[in-house]
Every structure is written in C-alpha cells, then in structure tokens.
Design an enzyme around this catalytic site. Sequence first.
Site, PDB file in Angstrom:
ATOM      1  N   ARG A  39       0.829  -1.223   0.000  1.00 45.53           N
ATOM      2  CA  ARG A  39       0.000   0.000   0.000  1.00 45.53           C
ATOM      3  C   ARG A  39       0.858   1.265   0.000  1.00 45.53           C
ATOM      4  NH1 ARG A  39      -3.634   3.064   3.778  1.00 45.53           N
ATOM      5  NH2 ARG A  39      -5.570   3.438   2.659  1.00 45.53           N
ATOM      6  N   ILE A  71      -7.339   7.547  -1.058  1.00 42.73           N
ATOM      7  CA  ILE A  71      -7.199   6.090  -1.153  1.00 42.73           C
ATOM      8  C   ILE A  71      -7.995   5.575   0.047  1.00 42.73           C
ATOM      9  CG2 ILE A  71      -4.935   6.296  -0.012  1.00 42.73           C
ATOM     10  CD1 ILE A  71      -4.082   3.666  -1.152  1.00 42.73           C
ATOM     11  N   SER A  72      -8.893   4.614  -0.190  1.00 38.61           N
ATOM     12  CA  SER A  72      -9.801   4.167   0.878  1.00 38.61           C
ATOM     13  C   SER A  72      -9.040   3.435   1.977  1.00 38.61           C
ATOM     14  CB  SER A  72     -10.860   3.231   0.291  1.00 38.61           C
ATOM     15  OG  SER A  72     -11.509   3.858  -0.780  1.00 38.61           O
ATOM     16  N   GLN A  73      -9.677   3.358   3.148  1.00 43.99           N
ATOM     17  CA  GLN A  73      -9.027   2.681   4.277  1.00 43.99           C
ATOM     18  C   GLN A  73      -8.937   1.176   3.960  1.00 43.99           C
ATOM     19  OE1 GLN A  73     -12.702   3.264   6.932  1.00 43.99           O
ATOM     20  NE2 GLN A  73     -11.529   1.757   8.096  1.00 43.99           N
ATOM     21  N   PHE A  86     -17.658   8.083   1.359  1.00 47.57           N
ATOM     22  CA  PHE A  86     -16.814   8.133   0.164  1.00 47.57           C
ATOM     23  C   PHE A  86     -16.885   9.511  -0.481  1.00 47.57           C
ATOM     24  CE2 PHE A  86     -16.789   3.526   0.350  1.00 47.57           C
ATOM     25  CZ  PHE A  86     -15.605   3.186  -0.265  1.00 47.57           C
TER      26      PHE A  86
END
Length: 219
Positions: free
Chosen positions: A40, A66-68, A210
């Site tokens: 990541r 960038i999503s968790q 989001f």
Amino acid sequence: MTAQGLEMLDYLREVMIREHLQGRGIRDTAVLAAMREVPREEFVDERVAAKAYGDHPLPIAGGQTISQPYIVAYMTEALELKHNDRVLEIGTGSGYAAAVLSRIVTTVYSVERLDVLAQSARQRFERLGYTNIVIHEGDGTLGWPDHAPYDAIVVTAGAPRVPPPLLEQLATGGRLVIPVGSSCEVQSLIRVRRVAEHDYRREELCGVRFVPLIGAAGW
Ligand code: SAM
C-alpha cells in the site's frame, strides 16, 4: 527507503491483516492474501508512506482519497470473487483497490474520470508489474460497455443512486457493490445481485463515507 524502513512496513502490513482485517471479520483467504501481497505504501505519496497501514483513508492527487484498508477488503470480500470473474472497478484513484482485485481475478477493468490519477496509476502498475489491469479515462457512471458483461462491479465513490448503465452491464449471477446515499458525504454500502435478466436483488451492507461519484448518472 532503508532496509529497516522496509522491514517496519512489512511488520505494519501484518498488523493491518491481523488487527484491522481478520480482527474485524474479514475471512476470505484470497482477499487476505491479496491485501498481504500489495504494498500500500507504493500507492500513496512518499511523505505519508509511514502511515500506509493505518486503518484510515489517505489523500491522493486531485483532492481524492485512497480508501481505508478495511473498506477495501470488505468491498472485495462482498464481491464474492471467483478466479475467472471479469471485474469492473469505477474510481481507479491511486490504483490500490484495482491492484488488490488483480491478485484475485485474471483481468480488472478500471475507469477513472481524472486524467492525472489514471496516468499515475498506469505508471504504478507498470513499475510494480501488475499487467492484468486495464484503465480507461472517462465517466464511470456509464460503465465500460466494451468489456461487458461483468461478473462483479465495484464503485469506490458515493453515488446518489445506482447508475442504470452499471446494472445493464452486470452479468446474470453478477454482483455490484456501491456506496449510495442522498448526501455526498455519507452513504450505505449496497450489494445488488442480478439473479435473472430482469431480476435484481438489493441488500444493504453497512454505512460508509466516500468522495462523490461525479458524472452523467452520478452527482
Ligand atoms: N479505488 C481507489 C483507490 O484504491 O485508491 C479510491 C478511489 S477514491 C475514494 C474515488 C475515485 O473515484 C476518485 O479517484 C475519483 O476521481 C473517482 N471518480 C469519481 N467520479 C467518477 C466517475 N464518474 N468515473 C470514474 N471515476 C470517478
């Protein structure tokens, strides 16, 4: 990065798997293996690389995120993927979620509306050797009809409603996972199954946050 720095990131990645993913109920072994494989830290700015395995979103170019990690794993698990599935992602962003998907299925198609993100994700995939991801720059609320139908579609931005083109491009037996809500900021994560040509079943999975899905069938 120093050898010590890399060792620390390997350690933090394992903590992420154990505490944030397995610890919160992620069980799919293919998803866990993919999350263990994808670095990541390569998908965020060097200045925040040390924070790459915290369970939170991080900023990327274009005012996006960038999503968790937990949400990436949760959405990937919710897609119920099989190795030969054809997958469409809407919202390439950094490319991280597409990279995770690409470790599970043979080909991932991903659509991003911002050129700057599409281009840097392409470069990242080339550098990391992820050769089974194809990116298209455009409005993902219209899907990507050229490669339809898809066994799985995942949308990584919040929509006001499920975009009809995505329903049309879903194969019979296919799963669509998408955040939907009347506000740009808080949504419900929805899974839609196409059980027959004209029969779609919808279920609510959890609450999420989001950035907005912007486009003809979005905001
Ligand atoms: N999946 C990404 C990752 O792993 O880094 C995170 C995606 S970010 C939360 C949402 C992305 O959706 C942003 O990159 C944004 O530009 C993109 N987006 C918003 N509306 C879109 C649209 N209509 N078509 C394609 N991408 C869109």
